[in-house]
Write an enzyme that holds these catalytic residues in place. Structure first.
Site, PDB file in Angstrom:
ATOM      1  N   ASP A 102      -0.647   0.317  -5.277  1.00 15.34           N
ATOM      2  CA  ASP A 102      -1.481   1.193  -4.541  1.00 15.34           C
ATOM      3  C   ASP A 102      -2.951   0.811  -5.283  1.00 15.34           C
ATOM      4  O   ASP A 102      -3.051   0.631  -6.488  1.00 15.34           O
ATOM      5  CB  ASP A 102      -1.317   2.568  -4.526  1.00 15.34           C
ATOM      6  CG  ASP A 102      -2.120   3.078  -3.549  1.00 15.34           C
ATOM      7  OD1 ASP A 102      -1.693   3.079  -2.199  1.00 15.34           O
ATOM      8  OD2 ASP A 102      -3.202   3.514  -3.532  1.00 15.34           O
ATOM      9  N   CYS A 132      -0.884   3.885  11.360  1.00 18.44           N
ATOM     10  CA  CYS A 132      -0.731   5.152  12.280  1.00 18.44           C
ATOM     11  C   CYS A 132      -1.950   5.259  13.097  1.00 18.44           C
ATOM     12  O   CYS A 132      -2.291   6.421  13.527  1.00 18.44           O
ATOM     13  CB  CYS A 132      -0.512   6.408  11.329  1.00 18.44           C
ATOM     14  SG  CYS A 132      -2.031   6.620  10.012  1.00 18.44           S
ATOM     15  N   ASP A 152      -5.569  -4.118  -6.031  1.00 15.07           N
ATOM     16  CA  ASP A 152      -6.022  -4.252  -4.579  1.00 15.07           C
ATOM     17  C   ASP A 152      -5.222  -5.121  -3.973  1.00 15.07           C
ATOM     18  O   ASP A 152      -4.833  -6.346  -4.103  1.00 15.07           O
ATOM     19  CB  ASP A 152      -7.571  -4.922  -4.609  1.00 15.07           C
ATOM     20  CG  ASP A 152      -8.069  -5.293  -3.123  1.00 15.07           C
ATOM     21  OD1 ASP A 152      -7.429  -5.063  -2.124  1.00 15.07           O
ATOM     22  OD2 ASP A 152      -9.356  -5.298  -3.185  1.00 15.07           O
ATOM     23  N   CYS A 170       0.797  -1.136   0.029  1.00 12.98           N
ATOM     24  CA  CYS A 170      -0.182  -0.067   0.065  1.00 12.98           C
ATOM     25  C   CYS A 170       0.897   1.254   0.068  1.00 12.98           C
ATOM     26  O   CYS A 170       1.073   1.745   1.039  1.00 12.98           O
ATOM     27  CB  CYS A 170      -0.919  -0.007   1.168  1.00 12.98           C
ATOM     28  SG  CYS A 170      -2.102  -1.551   1.342  1.00 12.98           S
ATOM     29  N   ASP A 206       1.831  -1.515   4.766  1.00 11.98           N
ATOM     30  CA  ASP A 206       1.658  -0.366   5.453  1.00 11.98           C
ATOM     31  C   ASP A 206       0.100  -0.087   5.270  1.00 11.98           C
ATOM     32  O   ASP A 206      -0.136   0.651   4.259  1.00 11.98           O
ATOM     33  CB  ASP A 206       2.402   0.765   5.166  1.00 11.98           C
ATOM     34  CG  ASP A 206       2.277   1.784   5.764  1.00 11.98           C
ATOM     35  OD1 ASP A 206       2.358   1.948   7.493  1.00 11.98           O
ATOM     36  OD2 ASP A 206       2.266   2.888   5.439  1.00 11.98           O
ATOM     37  N   ALA A 254       1.117   4.616  -1.724  1.00 12.25           N
ATOM     38  CA  ALA A 254       1.187   5.696  -2.099  1.00 12.25           C
ATOM     39  C   ALA A 254       0.890   6.559  -0.977  1.00 12.25           C
ATOM     40  O   ALA A 254       0.550   6.022   0.257  1.00 12.25           O
ATOM     41  CB  ALA A 254      -0.153   5.826  -2.980  1.00 12.25           C
ATOM     42  N   PRO A 255       1.656   7.606  -0.500  1.00 14.84           N
ATOM     43  CA  PRO A 255       2.003   8.671  -1.443  1.00 14.84           C
ATOM     44  C   PRO A 255       3.420   8.333  -2.069  1.00 14.84           C
ATOM     45  O   PRO A 255       3.875   8.767  -2.754  1.00 14.84           O
ATOM     46  CB  PRO A 255       1.959  10.031  -0.745  1.00 14.84           C
ATOM     47  CG  PRO A 255       1.938   9.682   0.437  1.00 14.84           C
ATOM     48  CD  PRO A 255       1.464   8.357   0.996  1.00 14.84           C
ATOM     49  N   GLY A 256       4.268   7.540  -1.185  1.00  9.96           N
ATOM     50  CA  GLY A 256       5.664   6.995  -1.823  1.00  9.96           C
ATOM     51  C   GLY A 256       6.599   7.403  -1.007  1.00  9.96           C
ATOM     52  O   GLY A 256       7.926   7.479  -1.442  1.00  9.96           O
ATOM     53  N   SER A 257       6.514   8.094   0.335  1.00  5.58           N
ATOM     54  CA  SER A 257       7.925   8.595   1.014  1.00  5.58           C
ATOM     55  C   SER A 257       8.676   7.099   1.493  1.00  5.58           C
ATOM     56  O   SER A 257       9.946   7.288   1.382  1.00  5.58           O
ATOM     57  CB  SER A 257       7.547   9.258   2.221  1.00  5.58           C
ATOM     58  OG  SER A 257       7.088  10.826   1.824  1.00  5.58           O
TER      59      SER A 257
END
Length: 768
Positions: free
Chosen positions: A205, A311, A232, A174, A258, A176-179
């Site tokens: 993603d 998170c 998915d 999962c 994540d 995105a956003p990719g950091s």
């Protein structure tokens, strides 16, 4: 950490959109940072020591400090760190605004080599000081050129715990956003002298639009070892690779899981979570989180490592998922003890008991207490195991929970899983398709079949059908379908999906993408390229691809050998959004100079080791001239570089700086730039932000003159922004900043369209 698109569109809270890119200050001033249900819930759970609970809540109400991470894999990361310390941090230490001394940025104690820093400066303070404004411009420019990432501190933890090595095959489920994806790529390229690491990163993603944000993040790192796909995560297809003419299943050495979460650990930044938080968010996401985690460990190689993270501080999304996963694995998985992996990081151990609360405030401590009317919302896997011996064997205390008040961060949860054997449902189903792919011990990343236990034969975990649909045991991911469930819910559970069954169009990958077409070694484009650049015999021609079947090839890209293998063997099974790095771009009528393709800056560090001619070795002063003057004459170069340039015919060139260890005042890292040798002039083809970056490295302070910005620059910036937004749908690898600009002037061999706006309209340059 993921977030479903329909939640985002409805404005529901979630731990995805902004966590990886922490902002400079708090917004949403009209939102009151109070939620009695939240406080009551976490007091009852006992996750925070009682004497610290007020500190915990106070920290949650404070704005999140901004954190930055220096891109670690580039050899000049140390130069960027030196620049930060000497030019910005040192001055900030002595700065006062409105009588208040500004707190200087501090390195994160647990991040290696001082490559991550945090600061409490807000936007308001930054605007009040010209010095801080320059610092902010530095951060923006370096972020755009990929040398710095503004990323939340806790978001940096999962890639570190994966312990990446350059040969690892990595899946980011999962992404995105990719950091965090960027961190994985950096770790693969720890040695910049190796243009093609053996490993690769496949970043996935579920949201098609967010995949292009992921592409933008990954593209800044210019790696040939990254592929972005759109699936998915809970049913991401098993891929195949070719090994000596034999089809093998691709198992990953490292997986980052994540997952989507309720995001209550992001309250310091996502302020709207305060008013929208409810326990039902975690109840709705638990099943999806477990399915994604199960799919992850299915594709993990024996001996591999998977990091599960959220998170969210909620045990229903954290320990409950890990406990259910360990129970399903029947000993195939174990929690790793990571307590010593990040010295300096403060964290709380995972809990072994927790309760469940509905949004109405009703508490349940065990599944037996849940009324049948609630069985469609509350599942047995949400509760801790009832067998004390089994619970103790799971070692849930090895999970890591980050509390905001301990080190002034966001809230976070992470668990590291090691795979010791194939998953049990794969051992129970030995029959596979006769023509299905096989698996060797080496490909699985674990021991060969002979070393597996007698009662657990080393077999393919899932056979992959022709249409990319996995064959084999149906037992693998579905949870028990509760009584009274609707037909849609039963179908969802049976298919292991995170929502309604996908449409036929989605199954057939209805989103149209440009094809990935690999060139053959006999392709005619190589004839002129080979002679013009004198490519070495070991140049991997088979790794070169383009994005069109017909017509002239506009751009040429390169991928690593391993990613080429994946692409060629999974075209019907995988929806690829983007891969590879651009190495050449076509010149209009460029054949007159001897080659129809000029070098692209994005791929110069990948390609240059194979180029044996058209290289000009330049000095620090030469680079300053090339990056600050529009079209300098050849005689503006120092004598050595001037002599080299005079020997070359017109056309694309490599400008190469090699550091001198005897002169520590100069940059101690190699610099390679693409350029053009004209009839009487020479120039560097470098995008604006990279140009500013290299100038800073050379001791030239560059900053934008905000008051003197002309209309030309504003139009250029607007055009660059639009190009960046459009690049995903057409050809996400094209560089809108200057690749699409004017054709070459055949008389002088120089571009009419400039990639470097004149210094007097964009910047003020002063030697420091």
């Amino acid at each position: 950490m993921g977030k479903r698109s329909r939640q985002r569109q409805k404005g529901q809270p979630g731990g995805r959109d902004n966590r990886d890119n922490a902002g400079w200050g708090a917004g949403y001033a009209d939102i009151v940072k109070e939620n009695k249900l939240f406080e009551h819930y976490y007091k009852e759970q006992g996750l925070v020591p009682g004497e610290e609970f007020e500190q915990f809540m106070d920290a949650m109400r404070e704005p999140l400090p901004a954190t930055i991470r220096i891109t670690g894999y580039k050899s000049h990361a140390k130069e960027i760190l030196h620049c930060l310390k000497e030019k910005y941090f040192k001055d900030i230490q002595e700065l006062e605004i409105d009588g208040q001394k500004i707190e200087a940025p501090q390195p994160l104690s647990w991040y290696p080599d001082e490559q991550a820093w945090h600061t409490n400066m807000s936007r308001k303070i930054i605007r009040k000081s010209p010095l801080l404004e320059k610092f902010h411009q530095f951060l923006v420019s370096e972020t755009e050129s990929g040398n710095i990432s503004r990323q939340e501190a806790v978001s940096m933890i999962p890639p570190l715990l994966l312990k990446i090595e350059s040969h690892h095959k990595i899946l980011d489920m999962c992404a995105a956003p990719g950091s965090k994806t960027a961190q994985l790529i950096e770790m693969l390229h720890a040695d910049m002298d190796v243009p093609f690491p053996e490993g690769f990163v496949i970043a996935n993603d579920v949201d098609n639009k967010r995949c292009y944000l992921l592409v933008h993040q990954a593209k800044r790192l210019n790696s040939p070892c990254i592929m972005v796909v759109n699936h998915d995560a809970s049913c991401i297809p098993m891929l195949q690779i070719d090994t000596d003419g034999k089809k093998d299943i691709l198992f990953y050495d490292r997986i980052l899981c994540d997952v989507p979460c309720s995001g209550d650990g992001t309250m310091r930044k996502n302020i709207d979570v305060w008013k929208k938080w409810t326990t039902s968010n975690s109840l709705h996401l638990h099943g999806l989180q477990l399915r994604i985690a199960v799919r992850g460990v299915e594709q993990l190689a024996v001996g591999g490592r998977m990091v599960y993270s959220t998170c969210s501080l909620n045990p229903i999304e954290d320990e409950a998922v890990i406990a259910a996963l360990l129970e399903k694995s029947e000993g195939a998985l174990e929690l790793a003890d990571s307590s010593a992996d990040l010295p300096g990081l403060k964290w709380m151990p995972g809990v072994t008991s927790w309760k469940l609360m509905t949004k109405e405030g009703q508490w349940f401590s065990d599944w037996s207490e849940v009324p049948s009317t609630r069985h469609t919302q509350i599942r047995p896997t949400m509760f801790p195991p009832t067998d004390p011996e089994k619970l103790a064997s799971m070692h849930l205390e090895r999970c890591i929970r980050i509390l905001p008040h301990h080190q002034n961060t966001g809230g976070f949860f992470v668990a590291v899983l090691l795979k010791k054997a194939p998953m049990p449902w794969n051992r129970r189903y030995p029959k596979l398709r006769k023509d299905g792919p096989s698996i060797s011990g080496t490909q699985a990343g674990g021991p060969p079949a002979a070393s597996a236990p007698a009662d657990a034969p080393h077999l393919p975990e899932r056979a992959v059908g022709k249409e990319g649909e996995a064959e084999g045991p149906e037992e693998k991911v579905e949870e028990e379908v509760p009584k009274g469930a609707s037909l849609a819910q039963e179908t969802t559970a049976k298919q292991g999906l995170c929502g309604p069954p996908p449409s036929k169009k989605m199954k057939l990958f209805g989103y149209k993408e440009d094809p990935f077409v690999f060139l053959t070694e006999e392709d005619p484009v190589f004839t002129s390229i080979q002679s013009f650049y004198d490519m070495s015999p070991d140049f991997p021609k088979l790794n070169v691809l383009t994005r069109t079947h017909e017509g002239k090839k506009r751009h040429l890209y390169m991928v690593s050998k391993e990613l080429r293998n994946v692409l060629l063997n999974n075209s019907e099974r995988m929806k690829v959004i983007n891969t590879g790095v651009k190495v050449w771009s076509r010149n209009s009528d460029g054949e007159e100079f001897g080659c129809a393709f000029r070098l692209a800056q994005e791929g110069i560090y990948t390609l240059q080791p194979y180029i044996r001619s058209r290289i000009i070795r330049v000095s620090v002063e030469d680079i300053k001239v090339l990056l600050t003057q529009e079209n300098p004459y050849l005689n503006k170069l120092e004598d050595d570089a001037h002599a080299q340039a005079k020997k070359l015919v017109m056309g694309s060139i490599v400008l190469k700086y090699i550091p001198n260890p005897d002169n520590p005042a100069e940059p101690q890292c190699p610099i390679q730039l693409c350029g053009w040798r004209g009839k009487t002039s020479i120039r560097a083809f470098v995008p604006r932000n990279e140009r500013l970056h290299y100038l800073r490295m050379l001791g030239v302070e560059v900053f934008r003159d905000k008051q003197g910005l002309g209309q030309k620059q504003k139009e250029e910036e607007k055009e660059e922004k639009e190009d960046g937004e459009d690049e995903g749908k057409k050809d996400v690898q094209e560089d809108g900043a200057f690749e699409n600009e004017a054709e070459l002037d055949l008389e002088n061999g120089d571009e009419n369209g400039s990639s470097q706006p004149k210094m007097d309209t964009e910047s003020q340059v002063a030697s420091s």
